[in-house]
Design a protein around this motif. Structure first.
Motif, PDB file in Angstrom:
ATOM      1  N   PRO A  84       0.827  -1.211   0.000  1.00  0.00           N
ATOM      2  CA  PRO A  84       0.000   0.000   0.000  1.00  0.00           C
ATOM      3  C   PRO A  84       0.860   1.260   0.000  1.00  0.00           C
ATOM      4  O   PRO A  84       1.857   1.346   0.717  1.00  0.00           O
ATOM      5  CB  PRO A  84      -0.802  -0.115   1.301  1.00  0.00           C
ATOM      6  N   ASN A  85       0.459   2.214  -0.820  1.00  0.00           N
ATOM      7  CA  ASN A  85       1.104   3.529  -0.828  1.00  0.00           C
ATOM      8  C   ASN A  85       0.506   4.339   0.314  1.00  0.00           C
ATOM      9  O   ASN A  85      -0.684   4.617   0.330  1.00  0.00           O
ATOM     10  CB  ASN A  85       0.866   4.221  -2.169  1.00  0.00           C
ATOM     11  N   LYS A  86       1.328   4.721   1.264  1.00  0.00           N
ATOM     12  CA  LYS A  86       0.820   5.368   2.477  1.00  0.00           C
ATOM     13  C   LYS A  86       0.517   6.849   2.278  1.00  0.00           C
ATOM     14  O   LYS A  86      -0.025   7.486   3.186  1.00  0.00           O
ATOM     15  CB  LYS A  86       1.824   5.177   3.607  1.00  0.00           C
ATOM     16  N   THR A  87       0.876   7.400   1.143  1.00  0.00           N
ATOM     17  CA  THR A  87       0.576   8.810   0.870  1.00  0.00           C
ATOM     18  C   THR A  87      -0.572   8.978  -0.111  1.00  0.00           C
ATOM     19  O   THR A  87      -1.160  10.049  -0.187  1.00  0.00           O
ATOM     20  CB  THR A  87       1.819   9.530   0.318  1.00  0.00           C
ATOM     21  N   LYS A  88      -0.887   7.924  -0.871  1.00  0.00           N
ATOM     22  CA  LYS A  88      -1.962   7.998  -1.850  1.00  0.00           C
ATOM     23  C   LYS A  88      -2.864   6.784  -1.654  1.00  0.00           C
ATOM     24  O   LYS A  88      -2.479   5.657  -1.964  1.00  0.00           O
ATOM     25  CB  LYS A  88      -1.410   8.015  -3.280  1.00  0.00           C
ATOM     26  N   PHE A  89      -4.074   7.045  -1.140  1.00  0.00           N
ATOM     27  CA  PHE A  89      -5.012   5.962  -0.879  1.00  0.00           C
ATOM     28  C   PHE A  89      -5.420   5.300  -2.192  1.00  0.00           C
ATOM     29  O   PHE A  89      -5.583   5.945  -3.212  1.00  0.00           O
ATOM     30  CB  PHE A  89      -6.242   6.509  -0.149  1.00  0.00           C
ATOM     31  N   GLU A  90      -5.611   3.973  -2.122  1.00  0.00           N
ATOM     32  CA  GLU A  90      -5.987   3.136  -3.263  1.00  0.00           C
ATOM     33  C   GLU A  90      -4.870   3.037  -4.309  1.00  0.00           C
ATOM     34  O   GLU A  90      -5.094   2.532  -5.401  1.00  0.00           O
ATOM     35  CB  GLU A  90      -7.285   3.632  -3.921  1.00  0.00           C
ATOM     36  N   LYS A  91      -3.666   3.518  -3.982  1.00  0.00           N
ATOM     37  CA  LYS A  91      -2.510   3.317  -4.845  1.00  0.00           C
ATOM     38  C   LYS A  91      -1.597   2.291  -4.184  1.00  0.00           C
ATOM     39  O   LYS A  91      -1.489   2.230  -2.953  1.00  0.00           O
ATOM     40  CB  LYS A  91      -1.746   4.632  -5.063  1.00  0.00           C
ATOM     41  N   HIS A  92      -0.945   1.472  -5.010  1.00  0.00           N
ATOM     42  CA  HIS A  92      -0.067   0.427  -4.486  1.00  0.00           C
ATOM     43  C   HIS A  92       1.248   0.406  -5.249  1.00  0.00           C
ATOM     44  O   HIS A  92       1.323   0.835  -6.401  1.00  0.00           O
ATOM     45  CB  HIS A  92      -0.738  -0.947  -4.577  1.00  0.00           C
ATOM     46  N   ILE A  93       2.278  -0.096  -4.574  1.00  0.00           N
ATOM     47  CA  ILE A  93       3.596  -0.275  -5.169  1.00  0.00           C
ATOM     48  C   ILE A  93       3.741  -1.752  -5.495  1.00  0.00           C
ATOM     49  O   ILE A  93       3.602  -2.608  -4.612  1.00  0.00           O
ATOM     50  CB  ILE A  93       4.699   0.180  -4.200  1.00  0.00           C
ATOM     51  N   ARG A  94       4.019  -2.052  -6.745  1.00  0.00           N
ATOM     52  CA  ARG A  94       4.057  -3.443  -7.205  1.00  0.00           C
ATOM     53  C   ARG A  94       5.466  -3.797  -7.682  1.00  0.00           C
ATOM     54  O   ARG A  94       6.045  -3.063  -8.487  1.00  0.00           O
ATOM     55  CB  ARG A  94       3.049  -3.660  -8.335  1.00  0.00           C
ATOM     56  N   ILE A 107      12.395  -7.244  -9.378  1.00  0.00           N
ATOM     57  CA  ILE A 107      11.856  -6.736 -10.635  1.00  0.00           C
ATOM     58  C   ILE A 107      10.967  -5.555 -10.283  1.00  0.00           C
ATOM     59  O   ILE A 107       9.914  -5.719  -9.663  1.00  0.00           O
ATOM     60  CB  ILE A 107      11.056  -7.808 -11.386  1.00  0.00           C
ATOM     61  N   ASP A 108      11.409  -4.361 -10.669  1.00  0.00           N
ATOM     62  CA  ASP A 108      10.715  -3.148 -10.237  1.00  0.00           C
ATOM     63  C   ASP A 108      10.835  -2.089 -11.326  1.00  0.00           C
ATOM     64  O   ASP A 108      11.936  -1.784 -11.775  1.00  0.00           O
ATOM     65  CB  ASP A 108      11.330  -2.646  -8.925  1.00  0.00           C
ATOM     66  N   ASP A 109       9.705  -1.535 -11.729  1.00  0.00           N
ATOM     67  CA  ASP A 109       9.696  -0.482 -12.742  1.00  0.00           C
ATOM     68  C   ASP A 109       9.645   0.913 -12.128  1.00  0.00           C
ATOM     69  O   ASP A 109       9.349   1.891 -12.812  1.00  0.00           O
ATOM     70  CB  ASP A 109       8.492  -0.666 -13.686  1.00  0.00           C
ATOM     71  N   SER A 110       9.913   1.005 -10.835  1.00  0.00           N
ATOM     72  CA  SER A 110      10.019   2.307 -10.173  1.00  0.00           C
ATOM     73  C   SER A 110      11.367   2.354  -9.453  1.00  0.00           C
ATOM     74  O   SER A 110      12.195   1.461  -9.620  1.00  0.00           O
ATOM     75  CB  SER A 110       8.868   2.498  -9.180  1.00  0.00           C
ATOM     76  N   ASP A 111      11.569   3.359  -8.628  1.00  0.00           N
ATOM     77  CA  ASP A 111      12.820   3.463  -7.877  1.00  0.00           C
ATOM     78  C   ASP A 111      12.630   3.025  -6.430  1.00  0.00           C
ATOM     79  O   ASP A 111      13.508   3.239  -5.596  1.00  0.00           O
ATOM     80  CB  ASP A 111      13.320   4.909  -7.913  1.00  0.00           C
ATOM     81  N   PHE A 112      11.490   2.413  -6.125  1.00  0.00           N
ATOM     82  CA  PHE A 112      11.155   2.063  -4.742  1.00  0.00           C
ATOM     83  C   PHE A 112      12.142   1.055  -4.166  1.00  0.00           C
ATOM     84  O   PHE A 112      12.711   1.256  -3.086  1.00  0.00           O
ATOM     85  CB  PHE A 112       9.731   1.505  -4.693  1.00  0.00           C
ATOM     86  N   VAL A 113      12.365  -0.067  -4.862  1.00  0.00           N
ATOM     87  CA  VAL A 113      13.258  -1.118  -4.357  1.00  0.00           C
ATOM     88  C   VAL A 113      14.684  -0.602  -4.247  1.00  0.00           C
ATOM     89  O   VAL A 113      15.387  -0.897  -3.265  1.00  0.00           O
ATOM     90  CB  VAL A 113      13.197  -2.353  -5.274  1.00  0.00           C
ATOM     91  N   ARG A 114      15.123   0.185  -5.211  1.00  0.00           N
ATOM     92  CA  ARG A 114      16.495   0.718  -5.188  1.00  0.00           C
ATOM     93  C   ARG A 114      16.729   1.592  -3.963  1.00  0.00           C
ATOM     94  O   ARG A 114      17.800   1.553  -3.354  1.00  0.00           O
ATOM     95  CB  ARG A 114      16.762   1.501  -6.473  1.00  0.00           C
ATOM     96  N   GLU A 115      15.733   2.384  -3.582  1.00  0.00           N
ATOM     97  CA  GLU A 115      15.878   3.237  -2.399  1.00  0.00           C
ATOM     98  C   GLU A 115      16.023   2.396  -1.129  1.00  0.00           C
ATOM     99  O   GLU A 115      16.829   2.720  -0.252  1.00  0.00           O
ATOM    100  CB  GLU A 115      14.670   4.165  -2.280  1.00  0.00           C
ATOM    101  N   LYS A 116      15.248   1.319  -1.031  1.00  0.00           N
ATOM    102  CA  LYS A 116      15.332   0.462   0.153  1.00  0.00           C
ATOM    103  C   LYS A 116      16.680  -0.258   0.224  1.00  0.00           C
ATOM    104  O   LYS A 116      17.293  -0.358   1.288  1.00  0.00           O
ATOM    105  CB  LYS A 116      14.198  -0.562   0.145  1.00  0.00           C
TER     106      LYS A 116
END
Length: 301
Positions: A84-94, A107-116
């Protein structure tokens, strides 16, 4: 649809003597295992992954991920994450990950995993790592601030409770429904993660029996807290209904009192509404004044 800027990007970390490093060729080190982050398009271009991913992942894009779950295969795990995206309701990070003895691929098409992973890399000297420990720390990163996030739900419920007691709840149903949906979303997420950690522990139990234990305990606490919040929200709805009933009872009391006061007058008016020719007081000079005074006496009495 325009291709995501990270869909063909690749980021790699290596393990050397328990340390997470970058660019091993540059420092002349031999690596024991690798942690790779790839965009979905990059996965399809990798020769080493074609045999596995073309069979298991090519038929499903990251946008199709709806749950956090693990699939156990021979000597490997395939995980899909729906965070769940904690800043945008009904949005999720996949994103998805592939875990085996000497390879951990995200496998990530955003920068989310890289930041972690970068956060783990910056703290790499705190202890020795294995791939299982890297995955464990990554999962802990996902829920690092969730306790604070859930405390916001409790604050919002308390605020709604104050509004009920102050009888200022014009949009109560809308606010409570939205809050319950958000809590339910987090409950499903923690429940799915709780199921995942059981599979992760079974997969790594022989080599690392204590791995994922802290993560498991935190997930269980977060799951229990969301259950408590759901119960709190349901109790708040009961309080609201009780308050509505009290207000309705107050209104009924007023209506009953008014009805009781004017019932004799209704009877009086109904009685003198009969059209008989020889009814007394019909031709009396002070008949109207007498009925008026009698009505006031009845109301006062």
């Amino acid at each position: 649809m325009q291709e995501n800027e990270y869909s063909d990007k690749e980021t790699t970390y290596y393990l050397n003597e328990g340390r997470l490093i970058k660019d091993p060729e540059h420092v002349g080190l031999e690596t024991e295992a690798s942690v790779v982050v790839l965009g979905q398009q990059k996965v399809k271009d990798q020769v080493w992954s074609a045999r596995y991913f073309e069979q298991k992942r090519n038929s499903q894009s990251l946008s199709d991920i709806r749950y956090c779950k693990l699939e156990m295969h021979e000597n490997a795990l395939l995980g899909t994450m729906h965070v769940p995206n904690k800043t945008k309701f009904e949005k999720h990070i996949r994103f998805a990950f592939y875990f085996m003895d000497n390879l951990l691929v995200f496998i990530d098409d955003s920068d989310f995993v890289r930041e972690k992973l970068e956060a783990i890399y910056l703290g790499r000297y705190s202890k020795e790592h294995t791939l299982a420990m890297v995955l464990d720390e990554f999962l802990l990163q996902l829920i690092e601030k969730d306790q604070e996030y859930l405390s916001l739900f409790e604050s919002r419920i308390e605020e709604l409770e104050k509004q009920i007691l102050a009888r200022e709840y014009e949009d109560f149903h809308v606010d409570l429904l939205k809050l319950k949906k958000e809590i339910s979303r987090m409950y499903r997420y923690y429940h799915q993660m709780s199921n995942m950690v059981d599979d992760l522990q079974r997969f790594s139990q022989e080599d690392h029996p204590l791995i994922f234990r802290i993560f498991e305990n935190k997930i269980k606490r977060l799951l229990q807290e969301t259950m408590d919040l759901r119960e709190y929200a349901m109790q708040l709805q009961d309080v609201y209904m009780s308050e509505v009933n009290i207000r309705q009872n107050d209104v009924m009391k007023v209506l009953t009192l008014v009805t009781t006061i004017f019932l004799p007058l209704t009877i009086l008016v109904g009685w003198y509404g009969m059209n008989f020719k020889h009814m007394p007081e019909l031709v009396w000079k002070y008949g109207y004044l007498g009925v008026f005074i009698l009505s006031i006496v009845i109301v006062i009495a």
